[in-house]
Design a protein around this motif. Structure first.
Motif, PDB file in Angstrom:
ATOM      1  N   PHE A   1      59.384 113.780  50.273  1.00  0.00           N
ATOM      2  CA  PHE A   1      58.907 113.954  51.653  1.00  0.00           C
ATOM      3  C   PHE A   1      58.267 112.698  52.254  1.00  0.00           C
ATOM      4  N   ARG A   2      58.719 112.315  53.440  1.00  0.00           N
ATOM      5  CA  ARG A   2      58.171 111.148  54.128  1.00  0.00           C
ATOM      6  C   ARG A   2      56.703 111.365  54.497  1.00  0.00           C
ATOM      7  N   ARG A   3      56.385 112.617  54.795  1.00  0.00           N
ATOM      8  CA  ARG A   3      55.010 112.878  55.240  1.00  0.00           C
ATOM      9  C   ARG A   3      53.974 112.698  54.126  1.00  0.00           C
ATOM     10  N   MET A   4      54.425 112.464  52.904  1.00  0.00           N
ATOM     11  CA  MET A   4      53.475 112.203  51.810  1.00  0.00           C
ATOM     12  C   MET A   4      52.986 110.759  51.824  1.00  0.00           C
ATOM     13  N   SER A   5      53.637 109.908  52.617  1.00  0.00           N
ATOM     14  CA  SER A   5      53.424 108.456  52.558  1.00  0.00           C
ATOM     15  C   SER A   5      51.973 108.061  52.288  1.00  0.00           C
ATOM     16  N   ASN A   6      51.830 107.144  51.340  1.00  0.00           N
ATOM     17  CA  ASN A   6      50.522 106.582  50.972  1.00  0.00           C
ATOM     18  C   ASN A   6      49.650 107.500  50.125  1.00  0.00           C
ATOM     19  N   GLN A   7      50.153 108.700  49.784  1.00  0.00           N
ATOM     20  CA  GLN A   7      49.323 109.605  48.968  1.00  0.00           C
ATOM     21  C   GLN A   7      49.810 109.782  47.538  1.00  0.00           C
ATOM     22  N   PRO A   8      51.133 109.832  47.300  1.00  0.00           N
ATOM     23  CA  PRO A   8      51.564 110.198  45.952  1.00  0.00           C
ATOM     24  C   PRO A   8      51.184 109.184  44.882  1.00  0.00           C
ATOM     25  N   LYS A   9      51.123 109.717  43.677  1.00  0.00           N
ATOM     26  CA  LYS A   9      51.100 108.865  42.484  1.00  0.00           C
ATOM     27  C   LYS A   9      52.502 108.912  41.892  1.00  0.00           C
ATOM     28  N   ILE A  10      52.911 107.797  41.330  1.00  0.00           N
ATOM     29  CA  ILE A  10      54.216 107.718  40.686  1.00  0.00           C
ATOM     30  C   ILE A  10      53.988 107.138  39.293  1.00  0.00           C
ATOM     31  N   ILE A  11      54.668 107.716  38.297  1.00  0.00           N
ATOM     32  CA  ILE A  11      54.473 107.234  36.924  1.00  0.00           C
ATOM     33  C   ILE A  11      55.464 106.111  36.634  1.00  0.00           C
ATOM     34  N   VAL A  12      54.926 104.950  36.284  1.00  0.00           N
ATOM     35  CA  VAL A  12      55.766 103.811  35.913  1.00  0.00           C
ATOM     36  C   VAL A  12      55.347 103.405  34.502  1.00  0.00           C
ATOM     37  N   ASN A  13      56.296 103.374  33.619  1.00  0.00           N
ATOM     38  CA  ASN A  13      56.015 103.074  32.205  1.00  0.00           C
ATOM     39  C   ASN A  13      54.855 103.908  31.659  1.00  0.00           C
ATOM     40  N   GLY A  14      54.864 105.195  31.997  1.00  0.00           N
ATOM     41  CA  GLY A  14      53.889 106.118  31.398  1.00  0.00           C
ATOM     42  C   GLY A  14      52.528 106.148  32.058  1.00  0.00           C
ATOM     43  N   LYS A  15      52.313 105.353  33.111  1.00  0.00           N
ATOM     44  CA  LYS A  15      51.003 105.370  33.790  1.00  0.00           C
ATOM     45  C   LYS A  15      51.164 105.661  35.267  1.00  0.00           C
ATOM     46  N   LYS A  16      50.157 106.329  35.851  1.00  0.00           N
ATOM     47  CA  LYS A  16      50.246 106.684  37.279  1.00  0.00           C
ATOM     48  C   LYS A  16      49.756 105.538  38.162  1.00  0.00           C
ATOM     49  N   TYR A  17      50.529 105.278  39.219  1.00  0.00           N
ATOM     50  CA  TYR A  17      50.155 104.236  40.190  1.00  0.00           C
ATOM     51  C   TYR A  17      50.350 104.793  41.603  1.00  0.00           C
ATOM     52  N   PRO A  18      49.658 104.201  42.592  1.00  0.00           N
ATOM     53  CA  PRO A  18      49.803 104.716  43.966  1.00  0.00           C
ATOM     54  C   PRO A  18      51.067 104.232  44.676  1.00  0.00           C
ATOM     55  N   GLN A  19      51.702 105.160  45.353  1.00  0.00           N
ATOM     56  CA  GLN A  19      52.801 104.807  46.252  1.00  0.00           C
ATOM     57  C   GLN A  19      52.139 104.246  47.520  1.00  0.00           C
ATOM     58  N   VAL A  20      52.709 103.170  48.068  1.00  0.00           N
ATOM     59  CA  VAL A  20      52.066 102.543  49.229  1.00  0.00           C
ATOM     60  C   VAL A  20      53.043 102.353  50.386  1.00  0.00           C
ATOM     61  N   GLY A  21      52.507 102.428  51.611  1.00  0.00           N
ATOM     62  CA  GLY A  21      53.330 102.242  52.812  1.00  0.00           C
ATOM     63  C   GLY A  21      54.158 103.490  53.112  1.00  0.00           C
ATOM     64  N   GLN A  22      54.912 103.406  54.212  1.00  0.00           N
ATOM     65  CA  GLN A  22      55.771 104.536  54.586  1.00  0.00           C
ATOM     66  C   GLN A  22      56.846 104.759  53.521  1.00  0.00           C
ATOM     67  N   ILE A  23      57.107 106.024  53.213  1.00  0.00           N
ATOM     68  CA  ILE A  23      58.256 106.363  52.366  1.00  0.00           C
ATOM     69  C   ILE A  23      59.501 106.189  53.232  1.00  0.00           C
ATOM     70  N   CYS A  24      60.462 105.410  52.739  1.00  0.00           N
ATOM     71  CA  CYS A  24      61.683 105.147  53.514  1.00  0.00           C
ATOM     72  C   CYS A  24      62.740 106.209  53.179  1.00  0.00           C
ATOM     73  N   MET A  25      63.882 106.111  53.826  1.00  0.00           N
ATOM     74  CA  MET A  25      64.945 107.087  53.574  1.00  0.00           C
ATOM     75  C   MET A  25      65.436 107.020  52.123  1.00  0.00           C
ATOM     76  N   ASP A  26      65.479 105.797  51.577  1.00  0.00           N
ATOM     77  CA  ASP A  26      66.095 105.613  50.256  1.00  0.00           C
ATOM     78  C   ASP A  26      65.210 104.880  49.251  1.00  0.00           C
ATOM     79  N   GLN A  27      64.030 104.451  49.664  1.00  0.00           N
ATOM     80  CA  GLN A  27      63.210 103.628  48.781  1.00  0.00           C
ATOM     81  C   GLN A  27      61.726 103.902  48.995  1.00  0.00           C
ATOM     82  N   VAL A  28      60.957 103.661  47.943  1.00  0.00           N
ATOM     83  CA  VAL A  28      59.492 103.679  48.059  1.00  0.00           C
ATOM     84  C   VAL A  28      58.932 102.476  47.314  1.00  0.00           C
TER      85      VAL A  28
END
Ligand SMILES: Cc1ncc(COP(=O)(O)O)c(C=O)c1O
Length: 395
Positions: free
Chosen positions: A310-337
């Motif tokens: 969901f685009r409306r989540m922009s700047n809130q989600p955490k995403i797990i990269v290599n087993g650790k949670k990090y913040p998603q930043v900026g607007q969520i795009c159609m195909d990329q975050v």
């Protein structure tokens, strides 16, 4: 590492499918089903496979699970036809409303029709008579949902009418609860209302008394319980239960009794496709809505709102990269975050988890995405788009 620089690791990376995909653990679905079965025994189990098996992928889930269920449930005719085209022979109940013009397909494909009104009852009897066949039907009694179904105080007329329908097999009668689970809505959480559910149940019993009063046998499949009712209202199990979300290993809400052991079967995976240093004050993504006040290491993930993130989540989600949670930043795009890792802890090709559990134990649950998106966990699952490949594993 600079963005897009080839190196040895990239050369050896397997890329059989899109890096962004859903991994579905079929064995876990089977374990969930076994747990439900044991808990509701001797009631039968209809598994809800609507909406692409709650996003899990109908084509993979249905054939795997069909041998272990009593009934398959879907919302619309097209979903049932998909199941028949897969060669599945199990009974299929279409729980949504149908139009008279759709009834010949029910007869052709041996599907079970939900009867919600005298109009559809008459149309069903007529179509079955014309085809020279008998059609399996379940009555849908509205006991307080006010969506579709013959309302409980008008049900007697419908049941009476059905007594003269010799081309119908009255196999079932059912209702659906309006408040058996917490409703997650934007800005508001509505807790379950068990007293309303009990009232619905009482109304359903009242309707069933029609058969007793006439000394007629009950339809063999009386059913009412969705996931929350399976867990919280054992008195609603009747002859069959209709689990949806708990079959997929997800509790309907945080309040539901944890009386069975289930676990999610879905992991939404991806890989880092780009990495770089984002300089202090250099804004990221559409609208330039996010910038760091110091240089940070960021990565780009090939997943966006067209995939159901969901685009409306922009700047809130955490995403797990290599087993650790990090913040998603900026607007969520159609195909990329974009994800801010702060320091260089990942490179192109490294594992990303958008939903599900990493080997490290870190997890993102559907309810987390739901909270960030201001919606419910059901919508998180069903919103994952068809563009995301489903990969089925057994483990
Ligand atoms: C008629 C009916 N029964 C059962 C279910 C399964 O619900 P749940 O996923 O809460 O178990 C649904 C889903 O909305 C439904 O519409």
């Amino acid at each position: 590492m600079g963005g897009g620089q080839p190196n040895d690791k990239i050369q050896s990376m397997p890329a059989p499918i899109r890096p962004t995909h859903l991994e579905i653990n079929l064995s876990q679905l089977r374990r969930n089903l076994a747990a439900i079965r044991a808990y509701v025994h001797p009631a039968k189990v209809l598994v809800m496979l609507k909406a692409n098996a709650y996003g899990h992928g109908l084509m993979g889930v249905a054939p795997y699970i069909a041998p272990y269920v009593d009934y398959l449930g879907v919302a619309i005719l097209e979903e049932a036809l998909q199941l028949r085209e897969m060669g599945l022979q199990k009974p299929i109940l279409i729980a949504g409303g149908s139009l008279p013009g759709q009834i010949p397909a029910y007869l052709d494909y041996d599907l079970t029709l939900t009867i919600s009104s005298p109009l559809i009852l008459a149309a069903a009897e007529q179509a079955a008579q014309q085809a020279g066949k008998r059609l399996k039907v379940h009555f849908k009694i509205d006991t307080g949902m006010e969506r579709a179904g013959q309302r409980w105080y008008e049900a007697e007329a419908l049941l009476e009418q059905s007594l003269s329908c010799s081309h119908l097999v009255i196999e079932g009668i059912y209702t659906h609860f309006a408040n058996s689970e917490t409703i997650e809505t934007p800005g508001m959480i509505l807790l379950p209302n068990y007293s309303y559910a009990s009232q619905q149940l009482e109304r359903f019993h009242e309707v069933l008394r029609f058969y007793e009063k006439r000394s007629l046998p009950l339809p063999p499949l009386r059913h009412a319980a969705n996931s929350a009712a399976i867990l919280n209202l054992p008195e609603s199990h009747f002859d069959m239960v209709r689990p949806g979300i708990i079959f997929y290993g997800i509790y309907p809400d945080d309040e539901a009794r944890r009386v069975i052991e289930i676990a999610p079967a879905l992991t939404w995976k991806s890989q880092v496709v780009y990495s770089k240093i984002t300089q202090a004050g250099s804004p990221a993504s559409y609208g330039s809505l996010w910038a760091s006040d110091h240089a940070v290491y960021t990565v780009t993930i090939p997943c966006g709102y067209a995939d159901g993130y969901f685009r409306r989540m922009s700047n809130q989600p955490k995403i797990i990269v290599n087993g650790k949670k990090y913040p998603q930043v900026g607007q969520i795009c159609m195909d990329q975050v974009i994800v801010n890792l702060e320091a260089e802890t990942a490179e192109v090709g490294d594992e990303v988890i958008l939903l599900g559990q990493a080997a490290s134990g870190e997890a993102i649950q559907p309810q987390d995405l739901a909270a960030w998106a201001g919606t419910g966990r059901y919508e998180v699952l069903t919103n994952i788009s068809a563009r995301v490949p489903r990969v089925f594993v057994e483990k």
